[in-house]
Design an enzyme around this catalytic site. Structure first.
Site, PDB file in Angstrom:
ATOM      1  N   ARG A 116       5.169   6.420  14.008  1.00  0.00           N
ATOM      2  CA  ARG A 116       5.176   6.971  12.649  1.00  0.00           C
ATOM      3  C   ARG A 116       4.609   8.380  12.650  1.00  0.00           C
ATOM      4  NH1 ARG A 116       1.393   4.439   8.184  1.00  0.00           N
ATOM      5  NH2 ARG A 116       0.296   6.421   8.239  1.00  0.00           N
TER       6      ARG A 116
ATOM      7  N   HIS B  64       0.835  -1.210   0.000  1.00  0.00           N
ATOM      8  CA  HIS B  64       0.000   0.000   0.000  1.00  0.00           C
ATOM      9  C   HIS B  64       0.862   1.250   0.000  1.00  0.00           C
ATOM     10  CE1 HIS B  64       1.130  -0.388   4.213  1.00  0.00           C
ATOM     11  NE2 HIS B  64       0.777   0.867   4.399  1.00  0.00           N
TER      12      HIS B  64
HETATM   13  C1  SIN Z   1       3.054   1.169   7.831  1.00  0.00           C
HETATM   14  O1  SIN Z   1       3.230   2.350   8.115  1.00  0.00           O
HETATM   15  O2  SIN Z   1       2.394   0.807   6.877  1.00  0.00           O
HETATM   16  C2  SIN Z   1       3.757   0.128   8.683  1.00  0.00           C
HETATM   17  C3  SIN Z   1       5.136  -0.124   8.191  1.00  0.00           C
HETATM   18  C4  SIN Z   1       5.872  -1.074   9.082  1.00  0.00           C
HETATM   19  O3  SIN Z   1       5.386  -1.438  10.153  1.00  0.00           O
HETATM   20  O4  SIN Z   1       6.980  -1.463   8.717  1.00  0.00           O
END
Ligand code: SIN
Length: 291
Positions: free
Chosen positions: A282, A120
Protein backbone atom coordinates in the site's frame (compact mmCIF):
# COMPACT_ATOMS: atom_id res chain seq x y z
CA UNK A 1 -40.34 0.02 4.68
CA UNK A 2 -41.09 3.04 2.46
CA UNK A 3 -39.62 5.35 5.12
CA UNK A 4 -36.50 3.19 5.40
CA UNK A 5 -35.98 3.29 1.64
CA UNK A 6 -36.32 7.06 1.55
CA UNK A 7 -33.90 7.61 4.43
CA UNK A 8 -31.31 5.13 3.25
CA UNK A 9 -31.37 5.88 -0.42
CA UNK A 10 -29.50 9.19 -0.53
CA UNK A 11 -28.28 10.31 -3.90
CA UNK A 12 -28.52 7.26 -6.16
CA UNK A 13 -25.54 8.07 -8.36
CA UNK A 14 -23.07 10.81 -8.99
CA UNK A 15 -25.40 12.08 -11.71
CA UNK A 16 -27.73 13.17 -8.88
CA UNK A 17 -25.05 15.66 -7.83
CA UNK A 18 -24.57 17.03 -11.36
CA UNK A 19 -23.67 16.02 -14.90
CA UNK A 20 -20.15 14.75 -15.47
CA UNK A 21 -18.14 15.08 -18.66
CA UNK A 22 -17.31 11.89 -20.60
CA UNK A 23 -13.98 10.20 -19.99
CA UNK A 24 -11.64 10.23 -22.98
CA UNK A 25 -8.65 8.23 -21.69
CA UNK A 26 -10.20 5.67 -19.38
CA UNK A 27 -13.38 3.62 -19.16
CA UNK A 28 -15.28 3.89 -15.87
CA UNK A 29 -17.93 1.28 -15.07
CA UNK A 30 -19.87 1.74 -11.88
CA UNK A 31 -19.69 -1.17 -9.43
CA UNK A 32 -22.85 0.03 -7.62
CA UNK A 33 -25.02 3.12 -8.18
CA UNK A 34 -23.55 4.75 -5.07
CA UNK A 35 -19.91 3.76 -4.55
CA UNK A 36 -17.02 2.17 -6.44
CA UNK A 37 -16.09 1.87 -10.10
CA UNK A 38 -14.00 -0.43 -12.26
CA UNK A 39 -11.49 1.46 -14.40
CA UNK A 40 -9.97 0.03 -17.56
CA UNK A 41 -7.71 1.52 -20.21
CA UNK A 42 -5.09 2.78 -17.75
CA UNK A 43 -1.55 1.45 -17.25
CA UNK A 44 -0.74 2.78 -13.79
CA UNK A 45 2.99 2.21 -14.26
CA UNK A 46 3.06 4.61 -17.18
CA UNK A 47 0.03 6.91 -17.06
CA UNK A 48 0.15 10.26 -18.86
CA UNK A 49 -1.08 13.49 -17.24
CA UNK A 50 -4.53 13.35 -18.89
CA UNK A 51 -5.06 9.80 -17.62
CA UNK A 52 -4.01 10.81 -14.11
CA UNK A 53 -6.41 13.77 -14.23
CA UNK A 54 -9.27 11.47 -15.28
CA UNK A 55 -8.41 8.99 -12.51
CA UNK A 56 -8.54 11.84 -9.99
CA UNK A 57 -11.95 12.90 -11.29
CA UNK A 58 -13.25 9.33 -11.25
CA UNK A 59 -12.01 8.95 -7.66
CA UNK A 60 -13.86 12.10 -6.59
CA UNK A 61 -17.02 10.79 -8.22
CA UNK A 62 -16.88 7.18 -7.00
CA UNK A 63 -14.92 7.13 -3.69
CA UNK A 64 -12.97 4.01 -4.70
CA UNK A 65 -11.59 2.74 -8.02
CA UNK A 66 -10.67 -0.82 -8.97
CA UNK A 67 -8.06 -1.73 -11.60
CA UNK A 68 -7.20 -5.23 -12.87
CA UNK A 69 -3.98 -6.68 -14.34
CA UNK A 70 -1.57 -3.94 -13.33
CA UNK A 71 2.19 -4.44 -13.36
CA UNK A 72 4.21 -2.06 -11.21
CA UNK A 73 7.60 -2.28 -9.55
CA UNK A 74 7.71 -0.76 -6.03
CA UNK A 75 9.28 2.38 -7.53
CA UNK A 76 6.52 2.64 -10.17
CA UNK A 77 3.87 2.16 -7.47
CA UNK A 78 5.46 4.97 -5.43
CA UNK A 79 5.75 7.07 -8.59
CA UNK A 80 2.04 6.58 -9.38
CA UNK A 81 1.11 7.63 -5.84
CA UNK A 82 3.23 10.79 -6.12
CA UNK A 83 1.15 11.92 -9.10
CA UNK A 84 -1.59 12.63 -6.55
CA UNK A 85 0.52 14.35 -3.86
CA UNK A 86 3.20 13.82 -1.23
CA UNK A 87 3.32 10.32 0.19
CA UNK A 88 2.47 9.58 3.79
CA UNK A 89 4.87 7.53 5.93
CA UNK A 90 2.90 5.40 8.38
CA UNK A 91 3.52 6.64 11.95
CA UNK A 92 3.79 3.20 13.55
CA UNK A 93 3.88 0.28 11.08
CA UNK A 94 7.21 -1.49 10.50
CA UNK A 95 9.12 -0.07 7.51
CA UNK A 96 9.28 -2.17 4.33
CA UNK A 97 12.96 -2.63 3.50
CA UNK A 98 14.34 0.30 1.56
CA UNK A 99 10.88 1.68 0.62
CA UNK A 100 9.57 3.66 3.60
CA UNK A 101 6.60 4.79 1.48
CA UNK A 102 5.31 1.22 1.14
CA UNK A 103 3.17 -0.38 3.81
CA UNK A 104 3.16 -4.16 3.49
CA UNK A 105 -0.29 -5.71 3.89
CA UNK A 106 0.27 -9.35 4.77
CA UNK A 107 -1.51 -12.18 6.55
CA UNK A 108 -0.77 -15.91 6.50
CA UNK A 109 -1.07 -19.01 8.66
CA UNK A 110 1.22 -17.47 11.32
CA UNK A 111 -0.61 -14.15 11.61
CA UNK A 112 -2.36 -13.15 14.82
CA UNK A 113 -4.13 -10.25 13.14
CA UNK A 114 -4.70 -8.77 9.70
CA UNK A 115 -4.60 -5.10 8.75
CA UNK A 116 -7.81 -3.12 8.68
CA UNK A 117 -10.30 -5.67 10.02
CA UNK A 118 -12.47 -2.91 11.50
CA UNK A 119 -14.27 -0.19 9.52
CA UNK A 120 -11.91 2.76 9.28
CA UNK A 121 -10.43 5.57 7.25
CA UNK A 122 -6.65 5.17 7.09
CA UNK A 123 -4.67 6.82 9.91
CA UNK A 124 -7.55 9.20 10.71
CA UNK A 125 -5.75 9.83 14.04
CA UNK A 126 -3.26 12.08 12.22
CA UNK A 127 -3.83 15.86 12.28
CA UNK A 128 -3.78 15.73 8.47
CA UNK A 129 -5.14 12.26 7.60
CA UNK A 130 -4.26 10.72 4.22
CA UNK A 131 -6.14 11.79 1.12
CA UNK A 132 -6.06 8.33 -0.43
CA UNK A 133 -4.53 4.86 -0.39
CA UNK A 134 -3.41 2.72 -3.32
CA UNK A 135 -3.27 -1.00 -2.54
CA UNK A 136 -1.61 -3.31 -5.10
CA UNK A 137 -2.32 -6.96 -4.37
CA UNK A 138 0.43 -9.46 -5.17
CA UNK A 139 -0.88 -12.68 -3.63
CA UNK A 140 -4.50 -13.64 -3.10
CA UNK A 141 -5.98 -16.58 -1.19
CA UNK A 142 -7.91 -19.25 -3.16
CA UNK A 143 -11.15 -17.64 -1.92
CA UNK A 144 -12.08 -14.74 0.35
CA UNK A 145 -9.94 -11.78 1.41
CA UNK A 146 -12.34 -9.21 -0.07
CA UNK A 147 -12.32 -5.57 1.01
CA UNK A 148 -15.53 -3.66 1.72
CA UNK A 149 -15.84 0.07 1.06
CA UNK A 150 -18.58 2.48 2.12
CA UNK A 151 -19.41 5.98 0.86
CA UNK A 152 -19.46 8.50 3.67
CA UNK A 153 -21.09 11.18 1.51
CA UNK A 154 -24.01 8.84 0.73
CA UNK A 155 -24.23 7.97 4.44
CA UNK A 156 -24.28 11.67 5.36
CA UNK A 157 -26.94 12.50 2.75
CA UNK A 158 -29.21 9.77 4.11
CA UNK A 159 -29.25 11.21 7.65
CA UNK A 160 -32.37 13.07 8.78
CA UNK A 161 -32.19 16.86 8.70
CA UNK A 162 -32.50 16.83 12.50
CA UNK A 163 -29.43 14.60 12.86
CA UNK A 164 -27.50 16.70 10.34
CA UNK A 165 -28.34 19.75 12.44
CA UNK A 166 -27.25 18.04 15.67
CA UNK A 167 -23.88 17.04 14.19
CA UNK A 168 -23.19 20.46 12.68
CA UNK A 169 -20.01 21.91 14.24
CA UNK A 170 -19.31 18.90 16.47
CA UNK A 171 -15.87 17.30 16.68
CA UNK A 172 -14.58 13.89 17.73
CA UNK A 173 -11.27 12.50 18.97
CA UNK A 174 -9.38 9.99 16.78
CA UNK A 175 -6.72 8.09 18.72
CA UNK A 176 -3.99 5.84 17.29
CA UNK A 177 -2.82 4.38 20.61
CA UNK A 178 -5.46 1.68 21.03
CA UNK A 179 -4.79 0.39 17.50
CA UNK A 180 -1.07 0.88 16.98
CA UNK A 181 -0.14 0.14 20.58
CA UNK A 182 -1.15 -3.46 19.90
CA UNK A 183 0.64 -6.27 18.10
CA UNK A 184 3.66 -5.71 15.87
CA UNK A 185 2.89 -2.01 15.31
CA UNK A 186 4.62 -1.16 18.61
CA UNK A 187 7.85 -2.87 17.56
CA UNK A 188 9.23 0.10 15.63
CA UNK A 189 11.57 2.20 17.81
CA UNK A 190 10.23 5.52 16.53
CA UNK A 191 6.57 4.39 16.42
CA UNK A 192 4.16 7.26 17.13
CA UNK A 193 0.50 7.06 18.11
CA UNK A 194 -1.10 10.32 16.93
CA UNK A 195 -4.28 11.70 18.48
CA UNK A 196 -6.35 14.40 16.76
CA UNK A 197 -9.72 16.14 16.91
CA UNK A 198 -11.67 16.31 13.65
CA UNK A 199 -15.12 17.56 12.58
CA UNK A 200 -17.70 14.76 12.59
CA UNK A 201 -18.94 16.05 9.23
CA UNK A 202 -16.13 17.13 6.94
CA UNK A 203 -16.34 18.88 3.60
CA UNK A 204 -14.54 17.08 0.78
CA UNK A 205 -11.93 19.60 -0.40
CA UNK A 206 -12.34 18.69 -4.10
CA UNK A 207 -15.99 17.74 -4.59
CA UNK A 208 -17.43 20.01 -1.86
CA UNK A 209 -19.62 17.14 -0.63
CA UNK A 210 -20.24 16.65 3.08
CA UNK A 211 -18.98 13.34 4.45
CA UNK A 212 -19.30 11.62 7.82
CA UNK A 213 -15.84 11.39 9.36
CA UNK A 214 -15.95 9.12 12.41
CA UNK A 215 -14.99 5.45 12.35
CA UNK A 216 -14.98 2.43 14.65
CA UNK A 217 -11.24 1.95 14.24
CA UNK A 218 -9.93 5.29 15.48
CA UNK A 219 -12.72 7.48 16.89
CA UNK A 220 -12.94 7.27 20.67
CA UNK A 221 -15.38 10.02 21.71
CA UNK A 222 -17.36 13.08 20.71
CA UNK A 223 -16.06 16.29 22.26
CA UNK A 224 -18.28 18.37 24.56
CA UNK A 225 -21.06 15.89 25.40
CA UNK A 226 -21.32 13.33 28.24
CA UNK A 227 -19.69 9.94 27.66
CA UNK A 228 -23.01 8.03 27.43
CA UNK A 229 -24.36 10.48 24.82
CA UNK A 230 -21.09 10.24 22.87
CA UNK A 231 -21.18 6.42 22.94
CA UNK A 232 -24.83 6.32 21.83
CA UNK A 233 -24.41 8.81 18.97
CA UNK A 234 -21.23 7.16 17.71
CA UNK A 235 -22.87 3.72 17.79
CA UNK A 236 -25.87 5.12 15.88
CA UNK A 237 -23.55 6.67 13.26
CA UNK A 238 -21.48 3.48 12.90
CA UNK A 239 -24.56 1.34 12.40
CA UNK A 240 -26.00 3.89 9.96
CA UNK A 241 -22.84 4.15 7.85
CA UNK A 242 -22.45 0.37 7.77
CA UNK A 243 -25.80 -0.06 5.99
CA UNK A 244 -25.27 -2.16 2.81
CA UNK A 245 -26.83 0.54 0.61
CA UNK A 246 -23.67 2.60 0.98
CA UNK A 247 -21.27 -0.28 0.32
CA UNK A 248 -19.36 -2.10 -2.37
CA UNK A 249 -17.36 -5.29 -1.86
CA UNK A 250 -14.25 -5.87 -3.96
CA UNK A 251 -12.92 -9.35 -4.76
CA UNK A 252 -9.21 -9.15 -5.42
CA UNK A 253 -7.27 -10.94 -8.11
CA UNK A 254 -3.50 -11.12 -8.37
CA UNK A 255 -2.28 -7.73 -9.69
CA UNK A 256 -5.50 -5.87 -8.84
CA UNK A 257 -5.22 -2.33 -7.51
CA UNK A 258 -7.77 -0.47 -5.38
CA UNK A 259 -7.41 3.30 -5.00
CA UNK A 260 -9.69 4.69 -2.28
CA UNK A 261 -10.41 8.20 -1.07
CA UNK A 262 -10.01 8.29 2.71
CA UNK A 263 -11.89 11.59 2.91
CA UNK A 264 -15.12 10.18 1.48
CA UNK A 265 -14.89 6.42 2.10
CA UNK A 266 -14.28 3.92 4.86
CA UNK A 267 -13.11 0.38 4.31
CA UNK A 268 -12.87 -2.94 6.06
CA UNK A 269 -10.65 -5.90 5.14
CA UNK A 270 -12.17 -9.35 5.64
CA UNK A 271 -9.84 -11.94 7.16
CA UNK A 272 -11.82 -15.06 6.28
CA UNK A 273 -9.01 -16.89 4.45
CA UNK A 274 -6.81 -18.20 7.29
CA UNK A 275 -4.54 -20.22 6.98
CA UNK A 276 -4.01 -18.94 3.43
CA UNK A 277 -1.77 -16.08 2.48
CA UNK A 278 -2.72 -12.64 1.18
CA UNK A 279 -0.08 -10.01 0.47
CA UNK A 280 0.05 -6.58 -1.10
CA UNK A 281 1.77 -3.22 -0.99
CA UNK A 282 0.00 0.00 0.00
CA UNK A 283 1.14 3.49 -0.92
CA UNK A 284 -0.66 6.28 0.95
CA UNK A 285 -1.14 9.82 -0.38
CA UNK A 286 -0.98 12.64 2.17
CA UNK A 287 -4.04 14.77 2.84
CA UNK A 288 -4.94 18.01 4.56
CA UNK A 289 -6.62 19.06 7.79
CA UNK A 290 -10.35 18.17 7.68
CA UNK A 291 -12.76 21.13 7.77
C1 SIN B 1 -6.00 -1.41 4.83
O1 SIN B 1 -5.26 -0.67 4.19
O2 SIN B 1 -6.73 -1.01 5.72
C2 SIN B 1 -6.05 -2.88 4.44
C3 SIN B 1 -7.02 -3.11 3.35
C4 SIN B 1 -7.00 -4.53 2.88
O3 SIN B 1 -6.15 -5.32 3.30
O4 SIN B 1 -7.86 -4.89 2.07
Amino acid sequence: MGETKKRRGGPKSVADWGETAPYLRITVDKATPTVGAYVSGADLADADDETVAEIRRALNENCVLFFRDQHMTPDQHIGFGRRFGELDIHPAAPASGEHREILVIHADENSERANGEEWHSDVSCQPEPPMGSILYMHDVPPAGGDTMFASMSAAYEALSDRMKGYLQGMTAVHDGAHIYGAADFSRRNDAAFPRSEHPIVRTHPESGRKCLFVNRGFTTRIVGVPRDESDAILEFLYRHMEHPNFQVRFTWQKNSVAFWDNRSAQHRAIWDYWPHRRKGHRVTVSGDRPF
